[in-house]
Design a protein around this motif. Structure first.
Motif, PDB file in Angstrom:
ATOM      1  N   LYS A 251     -23.343   0.895 -32.940  1.00  0.00           N
ATOM      2  CA  LYS A 251     -23.920   1.340 -31.675  1.00  0.00           C
ATOM      3  C   LYS A 251     -25.359   0.899 -31.512  1.00  0.00           C
ATOM      4  N   TYR A 252     -26.088   0.834 -32.617  1.00  0.00           N
ATOM      5  CA  TYR A 252     -27.483   0.410 -32.502  1.00  0.00           C
ATOM      6  C   TYR A 252     -27.639  -0.960 -33.156  1.00  0.00           C
ATOM      7  N   GLU A 253     -28.098  -0.974 -34.373  1.00  0.00           N
ATOM      8  CA  GLU A 253     -28.174  -2.236 -35.094  1.00  0.00           C
ATOM      9  C   GLU A 253     -28.359  -1.901 -36.565  1.00  0.00           C
ATOM     10  N   SER A 254     -28.327  -2.906 -37.395  1.00  0.00           N
ATOM     11  CA  SER A 254     -28.473  -2.689 -38.823  1.00  0.00           C
ATOM     12  C   SER A 254     -29.949  -2.488 -39.122  1.00  0.00           C
ATOM     13  N   VAL A 255     -30.388  -1.234 -39.035  1.00  0.00           N
ATOM     14  CA  VAL A 255     -31.812  -0.954 -39.158  1.00  0.00           C
ATOM     15  C   VAL A 255     -31.992   0.316 -39.987  1.00  0.00           C
ATOM     16  N   ILE A 256     -33.115   0.389 -40.691  1.00  0.00           N
ATOM     17  CA  ILE A 256     -33.418   1.586 -41.473  1.00  0.00           C
ATOM     18  C   ILE A 256     -33.788   2.712 -40.520  1.00  0.00           C
ATOM     19  N   HIS A 257     -33.361   3.938 -40.847  1.00  0.00           N
ATOM     20  CA  HIS A 257     -33.557   5.056 -39.924  1.00  0.00           C
ATOM     21  C   HIS A 257     -34.788   5.873 -40.269  1.00  0.00           C
ATOM     22  N   GLU A 258     -35.250   6.593 -39.303  1.00  0.00           N
ATOM     23  CA  GLU A 258     -36.176   7.705 -39.477  1.00  0.00           C
ATOM     24  C   GLU A 258     -37.423   7.384 -40.292  1.00  0.00           C
ATOM     25  N   PHE A 259     -37.869   8.361 -41.081  1.00  0.00           N
ATOM     26  CA  PHE A 259     -39.188   8.254 -41.693  1.00  0.00           C
ATOM     27  C   PHE A 259     -39.121   7.917 -43.192  1.00  0.00           C
ATOM     28  N   ASP A 260     -38.587   8.840 -43.971  1.00  0.00           N
ATOM     29  CA  ASP A 260     -38.562   8.619 -45.414  1.00  0.00           C
ATOM     30  C   ASP A 260     -37.848   7.327 -45.821  1.00  0.00           C
ATOM     31  N   PRO A 261     -36.738   6.998 -45.183  1.00  0.00           N
ATOM     32  CA  PRO A 261     -36.083   5.748 -45.568  1.00  0.00           C
ATOM     33  C   PRO A 261     -37.003   4.536 -45.490  1.00  0.00           C
ATOM     34  N   TYR A 262     -37.976   4.558 -44.584  1.00  0.00           N
ATOM     35  CA  TYR A 262     -38.874   3.409 -44.514  1.00  0.00           C
ATOM     36  C   TYR A 262     -39.710   3.275 -45.766  1.00  0.00           C
ATOM     37  N   PHE A 263     -40.106   4.416 -46.291  1.00  0.00           N
ATOM     38  CA  PHE A 263     -40.850   4.378 -47.546  1.00  0.00           C
ATOM     39  C   PHE A 263     -39.964   3.832 -48.662  1.00  0.00           C
ATOM     40  N   ASN A 264     -38.754   4.381 -48.765  1.00  0.00           N
ATOM     41  CA  ASN A 264     -37.849   3.908 -49.813  1.00  0.00           C
ATOM     42  C   ASN A 264     -37.588   2.423 -49.675  1.00  0.00           C
ATOM     43  N   PHE A 265     -37.466   1.997 -48.434  1.00  0.00           N
ATOM     44  CA  PHE A 265     -37.224   0.582 -48.174  1.00  0.00           C
ATOM     45  C   PHE A 265     -38.409  -0.252 -48.665  1.00  0.00           C
TER      46      PHE A 265
END
Lengths: 782, 114
Positions: free
Chosen positions: A47-61
Motif C-alpha cells: 500500500k505504501y512502499e518498502s520503507v522503514i516506519h516510525e521513529f525507533d526503527p530509523y535508529f535501528n536502521f
C-alpha cells in the motif's frame, strides 16, 4: 493473502491419505502458516512502499547501516557524536544489539551469496521473517503442552493476531520484531527441558535466553516468570528432578550470558528484577535436598530429619533474604529501574517520570483496544484455561501462569499487549482444538453408532457434554459474518488428526464426551464462523489499521487519494541545504529520524536517557522567543524544526505534544509552570489562551504566517481559529516550510552586533527611513 | 534431651548407612560437587577479605564453581539408577550433555573473565 487461502485446501485434500502422511501434512501446514505470517505483514509495502516506519526503527536502521559498513568491533566501540549534542551517546554499550546483529548477519549472508540486497530491504523484511519464526515457535510450545492439533491451531492464530501484526509489519524494524520470537522460543525450550529433563535442551534454553536478552528489555519478564512457575510447581507439590535440570543451569548460564551483553552488564546480578530468580534458585536447592534425603531415609526417620533440614534451610533462606533486602533497601529506587517500577505500581510513572508517562504506548489500554488487538481470542481464553486444567501438567500450568501475568502487564501498558498476544493465541489454540476434538469425536461416535447399532450411550452425555454445548452456544452469539474458506480447511484437518487419534483412546472416554449429532455439526459450523470472523478482522487490521508507516501519510477524500510526504521532504531539505555539522533542535520524537534521514546532529532523540537535556529543549520550546533563542544558542543550535498539523489536520503534531514539553521542562526548571499555559485547566490555543501560551516559542514557530493560508487562521486539528494571528519573529527566521506545512524549519538569527555598532546603525537608518526613526524615539541615546 | 541426641545419632547413622549404599560413580560425582562448592566458598571468603574489585572476575570465578556444581548435580540425577524418571536416558548421553553444557559455560566464563 490469496495464496495461503487457496493452498491449505490442497493440503486438506492430500490429508485424506491418513496416518502415513501426518507428519508431512503437519510440516506443509506449518510452511503455509509461515507464508501466511509473512505475507499478511506485507500490506504496508504494497500500500505504501518498502520503507522503514516510525521513529525507533530509523535508529535501528542507522545502527545496522553502521554495522554493515564498519564491522562488529567498530560497532561495539561506536561513540555517536551526532546525537545528544554536546554529550554524545555510546551506542555500542547502550543498545540491545540482538535485532541489529540479526539483520546485519542476514545482510552479510545474503550478500555473500551474491544476492545484492540493500541494508534497508533486509531491515524492512526482518520483522515478517521473524513473525513466521515466531508462529513456528508457538507451534512447538503448544505442542509440548497439548499436542500437535493445538499446536497447529495456535500457530495459525498467532500468525495473524492483530496485536503482534501491529509491531511486526514490514518496515517496523524494532526490537519487538525479533524479541517475541525469542520469548516464545525460550519458553518452548524451558517447557521442553521440563518435559524431557535433558541437559542439552537446558543449554539451548540458556542460549535462547541470551538471544532474548540481546534483543529486548522485556527479557526480565522471562527471568521472573520462569522462577514464578518453578515456585508454583514446588508449592503445589509437583517438584521433580526434571524441574531442577530445567531451572538451575538456566539461572547460572543465563545470568552469565546476560552479563555479557554490554547494556545489561552487572545489572544481571545487581538489580531487583533478577533477584527473584536467585531466591528461587536457593529455594529449589533446599527442596531438592529435602527430596533427596526423603529418598534415602525411612518415613519415620525422615520426620526427624525434616525438622532439622527445615530449620537449617529456613535459617539460610532468611539470611539470604535479609542480605538481599538490605542491599535493595540501600539503593534509592529500591534497586528497581523506573520502567519496572511503573509496571509494578501503575501510578508510579505518572507521578515521578513524566518522560515514561508521556509516551502514548506506555498508557494503560482501554477495553476496545483488547477487542481490537486480540479480538475473539478474548472469549476463547477462559475455555483454554479450563482445558489446561484437565489434566494439569507442568507445561499447561506454565501456560496458565504466563497468561495471568501477561494479562496483568497488558493492563498496565498498551505496548505489553504484545506479550499477552502469544499467551492468548496458545490458550485459544488449545481451546479450539479441544472443542473440535470433542465435537468431531462425538460425530464419529454417533456415525459409528448409526452403522453398528451398538449399545447406545446417548443417555450418558454427562455434565461434561452440557458444558461443552453451552460453550459453543456462547460462541454463537459473537459470530455474525459469513465463514471464510481458510479456517474451515484448517479445521477439517484438525478433525482428521483427532479422528486419527480416536481409535487409540479407550472406549469409555468416547462415551463420556458424546454429544448429539446435530449439536456437534452445529457447533463445528459456528466455530468455523467464529474463525472466519477472526480472520476477517485480522486482515482488516493488517491492511487498514496497522500498516501506515507514519512517515508517509495518506488521506482519502472525495477527490481521491492525498499523499503527505512532508517529513521526508523536510529531512531531504535539511541534508541538502545545511552544513554537515549544523545542529538541529526539535522535540525528541524527531531525533532518530533527523539523524537517520537528514544526517544532522540533534540535541535530543528518542533514546530518552538524559532527562535534563530533554527538559532543556522543553523549556526552550515553552519560553518566549528571546529566552528560547538564548537557550538554543548556548547549545550551538542552528536550526529548529517543528511539526505542525494545523493545516492538514494531522493530530499528533507538536502543539498537541506541547503540554508534555511544559511538564518535562517544568520538572527540571521550576520557572516553567503548567498552569500558566492552561486557561481554567483547559489546554487551548484560540483567543481564550493565556498570554504565556500565545507568546511561547512553540506557538510562534507553529503559527507564524499561518493566517496567510486562509485569511482566518483556522486550525483544523484543534477545530477553531488561533488566538494570535499576526506577529513577527525577532530571533528566528523561517527558512523552509514543507508542501503541506507539516514540518517547518527555522534558523536562529545571528547574534546582534554590540551596542556601539548598533548605535551607528541606528543613526544611519534614522537618516534614511523615517518610520524606523519613529520607532526608536524612546532610545535614550538620541 | 537424651532422646533428641539419640535421635540425631540414629539419624546420622542411618544416613551414613544409606549413603554407603550409593554406587561409586555417584560418590565420585558427590565429591566433585563438594569440591566445587568448597572452592566457591573459598572465593567468597577471599572476596570478603580483599574486596570484589574486578567484579567480573569474582563473578565468573564463583559462578563457574556453582555452575559446574549445578551441572554435576544434574548429571548425578540423570545417571542415578534409582531415579525412575530417566530410565530411557543412557549414561553416555547424559555425560555428553554434561560436557556440552560445561563447554558452553566455560566459554562464556572465559569471555566474561575480562
Amino acid at each position: 493473502m490469496a495464496e495461503p487461502v487457496v493452498s491449505p485446501a490442497a493440503a486438506g485434500g492430500g490429508g485424506r491419505l491418513r496416518n502415513a502422511f501426518g507428519g508431512v501434512l503437519c510440516a506443509f501446514t506449518l510452511l503455509l502458516i509461515g507464508v501466511l505470517a509473512f505475507s499478511i505483514r506485507l500490506f504496508s509495502v504494497i500500500k505504501y512502499e518498502s520503507v522503514i516506519h516510525e521513529f525507533d526503527p530509523y535508529f535501528n536502521f542507522r545502527v545496522t547501516q553502521f554495522l554493515s559498513k564498519n564491522g562488529i568491533y567498530e560497532f561495539w566501540n561506536w561513540f555517536d557524536d551526532r546525537t545528544w549534542y554536546p554529550l554524545g551517546r555510546v551506542i555500542g554499550g547502550t543498545v540491545y544489539p540482538g535485532l541489529t546483529l540479526t539483520a546485519g548477519t542476514i545482510w552479510w549472508l545474503v550478500n555473500s551469496l551474491n544476492i545484492p540486497l540493500s541494508v534497508e530491504t533486509v531491515c524492512v523484511f526482518t520483522a515478517p521473517i521473524f513473525s513466521a519464526n515466531a508462529s513456528w515457535a508457538t507451534y512447538l510450545l503448544t505442542k509440548e503442552a497439548k499436542g500437535t492439533g493445538a499446536g497447529l491451531m495456535a500457530a495459525a492464530i498467532l500468525a495473524m493476531v492483530p496485536s503482534y501484526i501491529s509491531r511486526s509489519v514490514a518496515g517496523s524494524y524494532d526490537n519487538e520484531a525479533v524479541a517475541i520470537f525469542a520469548l516464545i522460543f525460550t519458553f518452548y525450550l524451558y517447557v521442553k527441558t521440563l518435559n524431557t529433563g535433558s541437559l542439552f535442551y537446558a543449554t539451548l534454553n540458556a542460549l535462547s535466553y541470551f538471544y532474548m536478552v540481546c534483543s529486548w528489555g522485556g527479557y526480565t519478564f522471562i527471568i521472573n516468570l520462569i522462577p514464578m512457575h518453578v515456585l508454583l510447581c514446588i508449592v503445589t507439590g509437583r517438584y521433580s528432578s526434571r524441574l531442577y535440570i530445567a531451572y538451575a543451569p538456566l539461572v547460572i548460564l543465563g545470568t552469565l550470558l546476560a552479563a555479557l551483553v554490554p547494556v545489561v552488564g552487572f545489572n544481571a546480578v545487581m538489580t531487583s528484577e533478577h533477584f527473584a530468580s536467585f531466591l528461587v534458585f536457593i529455594i529449589l536447592h533446599v527442596v531438592a535436598l529435602v527430596y533427596y534425603i526423603k529418598g534415602l531415609l525411612t518415613p519415620r526417620l525422615f520426620k526427624v530429619a525434616m525438622t532439622l533440614v527445615i530449620s537449617v534451610g529456613l535459617a539460610v533462606c532468611f539470611a539470604v533474604v535479609a542480605i538481599l533486602v538490605a542491599v535493595v533497601a540501600s539503593s534509592p529506587t529500591k534497586g528497581w529501574s523506573g520502567r519496572s517500577l511503573s509496571l509494578l505500581d501503575p501510578t508510579y510513572a505518572s507521578k515521578y517520570i513524566p518522560i515514561i508517562a508521556s509516551v502514548s504506548e506506555h498508557q494503560p489500554p482501554t477495553w476496545p483496544s483488547y477487542f481490537m488487538d486480540i479480538n475473539v481470542l478474548a472469549f476463547l481464553i477462559p475455555a483454554g484455561i479450563i482445558s489446561c486444567f484437565l489434566p494439569l501438567s507442568d507445561a499447561s500450568s506454565f501456560m496458565v501462569l504466563y497468561l495471568v501475568t501477561a494479562v496483568y502487564f497488558s493492563g498496565v501498558m498498551v505496548r505489553l499487549m504484545l506479550v499477552l498476544a502469544p499467551a492468548a493465541c496458545i490458550l485459544s489454540g488449545i481451546a479450539l482444538s479441544e472443542v473440535f476434538g470433542v465435537l468431531t469425536r462425538s460425530i464419529k461416535f454417533q456415525l459409528s453408532k448409526l452403522f453398528d447399532d451398538s449399545p447406545a450411550a446417548s443417555g450418558e452425555s454427562s455434565p461434561e457434554s452440557s458444558t461443552n454445548s453451552n460453550k459453543s452456544e456462547n460462541r454463537n452469539e459473537k459470530s455474525e459474518t459469513a465463514p471464510k474458506e481458510r479456517p474451515s480447511k484448517k479445521n477439517r484437518k484438525k478433525e482428521k488428526e483427532v479422528a486419527e487419534s480416536v481409535p487409540v483412546r479407550p472406549r469409555k472416554e468416547k462415551r463420556l464426551l458424546a454429544l448429539p449429532f446435530e449439536l456437534s455439526v452445529m457447533g463445528i459450523l459456528l466455530l468455523i464462523v467464529l474463525g472466519g470472523f477472526y480472520v476477517v478482522h485480522c486482515v482488516w487490521a493488517a491492511a487498514e489499521a496497522y500498516s501506515a508507516p507514519s512517515i508517509v501519510l495518506t488521506s482519502r477524500s472525495r477527490d481521491g487519494l492525498h499523499v503527505f510526504d512532508d517529513f521526508r521532504e523536510a529531512y531531504a531539505w535539511l541534508s541538502h541545504n545545511t552544513d554537515v555539522d549544523d545542529k538541529v533542535a526539535s522535540w525528541w520524537d524527531y531525533g532518530y529520524q533527523t539523524t537517520a534521514m537528514a544526517n544532522r546532529t540533534v540535541i535530543v532523540d528518542n533514546n530518552t536517557w538524559n532527562n535534563t537535556h530533554i527538559a532543556t529543549v522543553g523549556t526552550a520550546m515553552s519560553s518566549p522567543e528571546k529566552a528560547a533563542w538564548e537557550i538554543f544558542n548556548s547549545l550551538d543550535v542552528k536550526y529548529v524544526l517543528v511539526v505542525f498539523g494545523g493545516l492538514v489536520g494531522y493530530p499528533s503534531d507538536d502543539i498537541n505534544k506541547f503540554l508534555w514539553m511544559v511538564r518535562i521542562g517544568g520538572g527540571v526548571f521550576p520557572h516553567i509552570k503548567e498552569p500558566d499555559y492552561l486557561r481554567d485547566g483547559q489546554y487551548r490555543v484560540d483567543a481564550q489562551a493565556t498570554p504565556t501560551m500565545l507568546n511561547c516559542l512553540m506557538y510562534k514557530l507553529c503559527y507564524y504566517r499561518f493566517v496567510e493560508t486562509d485569511g482566518k487562521g483556522f486550525d483544523r486539528v484543534r477545530g477553531y481559529e488561533i488566538g494570535k494571528k499576526h506577529f513577527k519573529l525577532t530571533h528566528f527566521e523561517e527558512v523552509f516550510t514543507t508542501h503541506h506545512w507539516m514540518v517547518r524549519i527555522y534558523k536562529l538569527k545571528p547574534q546582534k552586533n554590540r551596542v556601539r555598532g548598533k548605535l551607528k546603525k541606528a543613526k544611519s537608518s534614522a537618516k534614511t527611513s523615517s518610520t524606523l526613526a519613529a520607532g526608536r524615539k524612546k532610545n535614550p541615546w538620541q | 534431651m537424651p532422646r533428641a541426641t539419640s535421635d540425631a545419632r540414629l539419624l546420622i547413622q542411618s544416613l551414613s548407612k544409606a549413603y554407603a549404599a550409593t554406587p561409586t560413580n555417584l560418590k565420585i560425582i558427590d565429591m566433585y560437587v563438594v569440591f566445587t562448592v568448597a572452592t566457591a566458598l573459598i572465593q567468597v571468603a577471599y572476596m570478603g577479605l580483599v574486596g570484589s574489585f574486578p567484579f567480573n572476575s569474582f563473578l565468573s570465578g564463583v559462578l563457574s564453581c556453582i555452575g559446574t556444581a549445578v551441572l554435576a548435580v544434574c548429571l548425578r540425577i540423570q545417571v542415578n539408577k534409582d531415579n525412575k524418571e530417566f530410565k530411557d536416558l543412557p549414561p553416555e548421553r547424559a555425560f555428553a550433555d554434561f560436557v556440552l553444557c560445561n563447554l558452553v559455560l566455560h566459554l562464556v566464563i572465559m569471555n566474561f573473565l575480562g
